[in-house]
Design a protein around this motif. Structure first.
Motif, mmCIF file in Angstrom:
data_model
loop_
_atom_site.group_PDB
_atom_site.id
_atom_site.type_symbol
_atom_site.label_atom_id
_atom_site.label_comp_id
_atom_site.label_asym_id
_atom_site.label_seq_id
_atom_site.Cartn_x
_atom_site.Cartn_y
_atom_site.Cartn_z
ATOM 1 N N PRO A 155 -18.293 15.130 -1.491
ATOM 2 C CA PRO A 155 -17.155 14.204 -1.465
ATOM 3 C C PRO A 155 -15.857 14.914 -1.110
ATOM 4 C CG PRO A 155 -18.452 13.948 -3.477
ATOM 5 C CD PRO A 155 -18.922 15.202 -2.813
ATOM 6 N N TYR A 156 -15.027 14.242 -0.301
ATOM 7 C CA TYR A 156 -13.711 14.765 0.069
ATOM 8 C C TYR A 156 -12.592 13.933 -0.551
ATOM 9 C CZ TYR A 156 -9.705 16.129 2.948
ATOM 10 O OH TYR A 156 -8.473 16.563 3.374
ATOM 11 N N ASP A 157 -12.677 12.626 -0.400
ATOM 12 C CA ASP A 157 -11.691 11.740 -1.000
ATOM 13 C C ASP A 157 -12.282 10.347 -1.125
ATOM 14 O OD1 ASP A 157 -11.677 10.600 1.523
ATOM 15 O OD2 ASP A 157 -9.511 10.663 1.775
ATOM 16 N N TRP A 158 -11.528 9.448 -1.749
ATOM 17 C CA TRP A 158 -11.974 8.059 -1.807
ATOM 18 C C TRP A 158 -10.799 7.144 -1.506
ATOM 19 C CZ3 TRP A 158 -10.288 4.238 -5.262
ATOM 20 C CH2 TRP A 158 -9.533 4.667 -6.359
ATOM 21 N N GLY A 159 -11.127 5.962 -1.012
ATOM 22 C CA GLY A 159 -10.100 4.977 -0.703
ATOM 23 C C GLY A 159 -10.701 3.590 -0.668
ATOM 24 N N THR A 160 -9.873 2.619 -0.353
ATOM 25 C CA THR A 160 -10.339 1.236 -0.360
ATOM 26 C C THR A 160 -9.823 0.461 0.837
ATOM 27 O OG1 THR A 160 -8.438 0.439 -1.651
ATOM 28 C CG2 THR A 160 -10.368 1.194 -2.894
ATOM 29 N N GLU A 161 -10.412 -0.691 1.017
ATOM 30 C CA GLU A 161 -9.920 -1.690 1.970
ATOM 31 C C GLU A 161 -9.679 -2.965 1.168
ATOM 32 O OE1 GLU A 161 -11.508 -3.926 6.026
ATOM 33 O OE2 GLU A 161 -12.015 -1.811 5.699
ATOM 34 N N ALA A 162 -8.450 -3.447 1.212
ATOM 35 C CA ALA A 162 -8.082 -4.627 0.434
ATOM 36 C C ALA A 162 -7.006 -5.408 1.193
ATOM 37 C CB ALA A 162 -7.624 -4.223 -0.967
ATOM 38 N N ILE A 163 -6.003 -5.942 0.495
ATOM 39 C CA ILE A 163 -5.034 -6.826 1.134
ATOM 40 C C ILE A 163 -3.642 -6.198 1.186
ATOM 41 C CG2 ILE A 163 -3.914 -9.086 1.070
ATOM 42 C CD1 ILE A 163 -6.854 -9.265 1.710
ATOM 43 N N THR A 164 -3.048 -6.249 2.369
ATOM 44 C CA THR A 164 -1.655 -5.852 2.567
ATOM 45 C C THR A 164 -0.837 -7.098 2.884
ATOM 46 O OG1 THR A 164 -2.128 -3.622 3.361
ATOM 47 C CG2 THR A 164 -0.083 -4.611 4.114
ATOM 48 N N PHE A 165 0.404 -7.159 2.368
ATOM 49 C CA PHE A 165 1.278 -8.259 2.760
ATOM 50 C C PHE A 165 2.725 -7.790 2.867
ATOM 51 C CE2 PHE A 165 0.703 -8.636 -1.873
ATOM 52 C CZ PHE A 165 2.010 -8.725 -2.345
ATOM 53 N N ASN A 166 3.499 -8.527 3.645
ATOM 54 C CA ASN A 166 4.910 -8.249 3.880
ATOM 55 C C ASN A 166 5.712 -8.681 2.656
ATOM 56 O OD1 ASN A 166 7.723 -8.930 4.675
ATOM 57 N ND2 ASN A 166 7.047 -8.322 6.727
ATOM 58 N N THR A 167 6.413 -7.748 2.040
ATOM 59 C CA THR A 167 7.118 -8.056 0.795
ATOM 60 C C THR A 167 8.451 -8.764 1.020
ATOM 61 O OG1 THR A 167 8.003 -5.801 0.826
ATOM 62 C CG2 THR A 167 6.036 -6.203 -0.511
ATOM 63 N N ASP A 168 8.938 -8.792 2.266
ATOM 64 C CA ASP A 168 10.142 -9.559 2.562
ATOM 65 C C ASP A 168 9.848 -11.057 2.621
ATOM 66 O OD1 ASP A 168 11.797 -7.391 2.654
ATOM 67 O OD2 ASP A 168 11.830 -7.221 4.847
ATOM 68 N N LYS A 169 8.588 -11.390 2.957
ATOM 69 C CA LYS A 169 8.222 -12.794 3.165
ATOM 70 C C LYS A 169 7.301 -13.351 2.079
ATOM 71 C CE LYS A 169 10.171 -12.852 7.330
ATOM 72 N NZ LYS A 169 11.323 -13.734 7.686
ATOM 73 N N LEU A 170 6.542 -12.470 1.409
ATOM 74 C CA LEU A 170 5.502 -12.927 0.493
ATOM 75 C C LEU A 170 5.591 -12.201 -0.849
ATOM 76 C CD1 LEU A 170 2.541 -12.820 3.044
ATOM 77 C CD2 LEU A 170 3.823 -14.856 2.356
ATOM 78 N N MET A 277 3.339 3.968 4.421
ATOM 79 C CA MET A 277 4.475 3.183 4.905
ATOM 80 C C MET A 277 5.353 2.716 3.756
ATOM 81 S SD MET A 277 2.428 0.879 7.723
ATOM 82 C CE MET A 277 3.755 -0.315 7.899
ATOM 83 N N LYS A 278 4.710 2.318 2.671
ATOM 84 C CA LYS A 278 5.449 1.843 1.501
ATOM 85 C C LYS A 278 6.337 2.940 0.933
ATOM 86 C CE LYS A 278 4.696 -0.357 -3.015
ATOM 87 N NZ LYS A 278 3.695 -0.956 -3.924
ATOM 88 N N LYS A 279 5.821 4.175 0.858
ATOM 89 C CA LYS A 279 6.611 5.302 0.368
ATOM 90 C C LYS A 279 7.829 5.556 1.254
ATOM 91 C CE LYS A 279 4.734 9.151 -0.905
ATOM 92 N NZ LYS A 279 3.871 10.365 -0.924
ATOM 93 N N GLU A 280 7.698 5.207 2.523
ATOM 94 C CA GLU A 280 8.802 5.402 3.468
ATOM 95 C C GLU A 280 9.811 4.266 3.414
ATOM 96 O OE1 GLU A 280 6.640 5.708 7.091
ATOM 97 O OE2 GLU A 280 6.011 7.785 6.752
ATOM 98 N N GLY A 281 9.583 3.287 2.539
ATOM 99 C CA GLY A 281 10.534 2.202 2.372
ATOM 100 C C GLY A 281 10.294 0.983 3.244
ATOM 101 N N LYS A 282 9.154 0.926 3.909
ATOM 102 C CA LYS A 282 8.844 -0.232 4.745
ATOM 103 C C LYS A 282 8.488 -1.436 3.852
ATOM 104 C CE LYS A 282 9.181 2.150 8.591
ATOM 105 N NZ LYS A 282 9.427 3.496 8.067
ATOM 106 N N PRO A 283 8.766 -2.668 4.316
ATOM 107 C CA PRO A 283 8.555 -3.864 3.484
ATOM 108 C C PRO A 283 7.098 -4.325 3.441
ATOM 109 C CG PRO A 283 9.414 -4.526 5.604
ATOM 110 C CD PRO A 283 9.396 -3.013 5.617
ATOM 111 N N VAL A 284 6.228 -3.470 2.927
ATOM 112 C CA VAL A 284 4.812 -3.804 2.800
ATOM 113 C C VAL A 284 4.321 -3.328 1.440
ATOM 114 C CG1 VAL A 284 4.271 -3.728 5.277
ATOM 115 C CG2 VAL A 284 4.123 -1.635 3.910
ATOM 116 N N THR A 285 3.270 -3.964 0.945
ATOM 117 C CA THR A 285 2.596 -3.468 -0.245
ATOM 118 C C THR A 285 1.107 -3.715 -0.094
ATOM 119 O OG1 THR A 285 2.720 -3.355 -2.663
ATOM 120 C CG2 THR A 285 2.626 -5.555 -1.689
ATOM 121 N N TYR A 286 0.342 -3.018 -0.901
ATOM 122 C CA TYR A 286 -1.120 -3.057 -0.824
ATOM 123 C C TYR A 286 -1.655 -3.391 -2.206
ATOM 124 C CZ TYR A 286 -5.892 -1.250 -0.089
ATOM 125 O OH TYR A 286 -7.251 -1.102 -0.002
ATOM 126 N N MET A 287 -2.607 -4.326 -2.270
ATOM 127 C CA MET A 287 -3.113 -4.746 -3.578
ATOM 128 C C MET A 287 -4.584 -5.142 -3.500
ATOM 129 S SD MET A 287 -1.724 -7.823 -6.068
ATOM 130 C CE MET A 287 -0.064 -7.135 -6.133
#
Length: 389
Positions: A155-170, A277-287
């Motif tokens: 194993p090297y790392d783990w991650g997921t695929e889920a939902i991203t949305f624009n936090t300015d609109k949603l 992108m979120k750490k860079e201040g872009k209007p997105v989040t992942y959940m």
């Protein structure tokens, strides 16, 4: 994965440390805990030469490569691929030559080994293997890391695929967000997704509402007849909702284009590119949606005809240090499998993780199973039908 403690229920947060305790009981991968102390890379520090690394674009970030080169004196030549299938096909075409380390998903290794693309590892040459979380080490055996009793991938790392949305609109709260959310009429020409993995997300949603039962899509991995029966229904559903799709993505860079340039408001994505992108201040989040984030573990495997074996082992050994795991996690947004990493992460990285997996999200992860040789060609057939519709 067990019950959430009362304190965790009160704070609505599950830490990486609590995830380890829950996951170890299930034999699943987990995030790292703190407290390993100093590290040493014995032989790698005196090693020299070159390493041909065949990997995902996100894993060859300059921060990662430069840190390895500085620690070992080894120079890295990077070649990237955008999918496990591309990795397999290029290694086949090259007759497993020209590369030293490849990093396919663990669940893909069994398929790749149909063509004998990797060699068995000598774990005695990886002293820092002691830093790998035990639950990751054990679960990786069944996920494809051990074949015929031989260790092929670690194993090297783990991650997921889920939902991203624009936090300015949603604005969604955990528990109300679903894989089905992005198919609502209001998102006409506002959705991004990957053309093959969207079948899993849609299938999890249709199973959850009782429309297309599939045992959380695990039945589709048992045999081709069951898979096609379920995928036929998912295909009908996706075609009926295709007007919502603005663009398909196939690599990490496409995530940025979708949300920053192409007007997408919501989509099914990987965690790493969005959390970066979120750490860079872009209007997105992942959940994680209520059906469960789709979870994978990527590996380190030594290519069968690797020319730089000493350097390959040096890379694996270096990757299992807390410092290397932290560099990877901070630069990519994905999650380390190494003990001691959590103590080295910045506040924004930790916050992104907790906001991506609130409540019982870590208990509700959906883990990718091994893919049998018949699965990928069948899935590709459905992907092509969907794209052509």
């Amino acid at each position: 994965m067990g019950k959430t403690s009362q304190k965790e229920k009160d704070t609505n947060t599950i830490t990486r440390r609590s995830f380890i305790k829950k996951s170890t009981a299930m034999g699943l991968g987990v995030y790292a805990t703190a407290g390993m102390g100093p590290w040493f890379i014995k032989d790698a520090l005196s090693s020299s030469g070159n390493l041909n690394l065949y990997t995902w674009p996100d894993y060859s970030k300059p921060e990662v490569i430069k840190a390895f080169e500085k620690s070992t004196g080894i120079k890295v030549k990077v070649t990237n691929y955008s999918s496990n299938q591309e990795c397999m096909n290029k290694l086949r075409a090259a007759r497993a030559k020209g590369f030293d380390i490849a990093q396919p998903s663990l669940t893909e290794i069994t398929l790749h080994m149909e063509f004998e693309l990797y060699q068995a590892m000598d774990e005695s040459k990886i002293p820092n293997l002691k830093n790998l979380e035990p639950s990751f080490y054990e679960s990786s055996k069944e996920q494809g890391g051990v074949i015929d009793g031989k260790r092929i991938g670690l194993p090297y790392d783990w991650g997921t695929e889920a939902i991203t949305f624009n936090t300015d609109k949603l604005n969604y709260k955990y528990g109300e967000l679903s894989y089905g959310t992005m198919w609502e009429p209001e998102f006409n020409q506002k959705v991004t997704c990957r053309p093959h993995s969207v079948f899993i997300g849609a299938g999890l949603y249709l199973d959850a509402i009782g429309q297309v039962p599939s045992n959380r899509m695990y039945d589709t991995y048992k045999d081709e007849t069951k898979m096609r029966k379920v995928y036929d229904e998912i295909l009908k559903f996706l075609i009926s909702k295709k007007k919502n799709i603005k663009m398909f993505w196939n690599n990490a860079q496409d995530h940025q284009l979708a949300f920053l340039q192409n007007g997408c408001l919501i989509g099914q994505t990987w965690d790493g590119p969005i959390l970066t992108m979120k750490k860079e201040g872009k209007p997105v989040t992942y959940m994680a949606p209520k059906e469960g984030a789709m979870t994978w573990v990527d590996s380190m495997s030594i290519v069968k005809n690797a020319e730089n074996l000493e350097q390959a082992y040096a890379f694996i050994n270096w990757a299992y240090t807390p410092e290397a795991g932290a560099i990877m996690a901070k630069s990519t947004g994905y999650n380390s499998v190494v003990k001691g990493v959590d103590a080295l992460l910045d506040a924004k990285t930790k916050q992104g993780f907790n906001e991506a997996y609130p409540g019982n999200a870590l208990e509700n992860l959906w883990w990718y199973p091994n893919e049998q040789p018949w699965f990928v060609p069948a899935r590709t057939e459905y992907r092509d039908k969907f794209q052509a519709a």
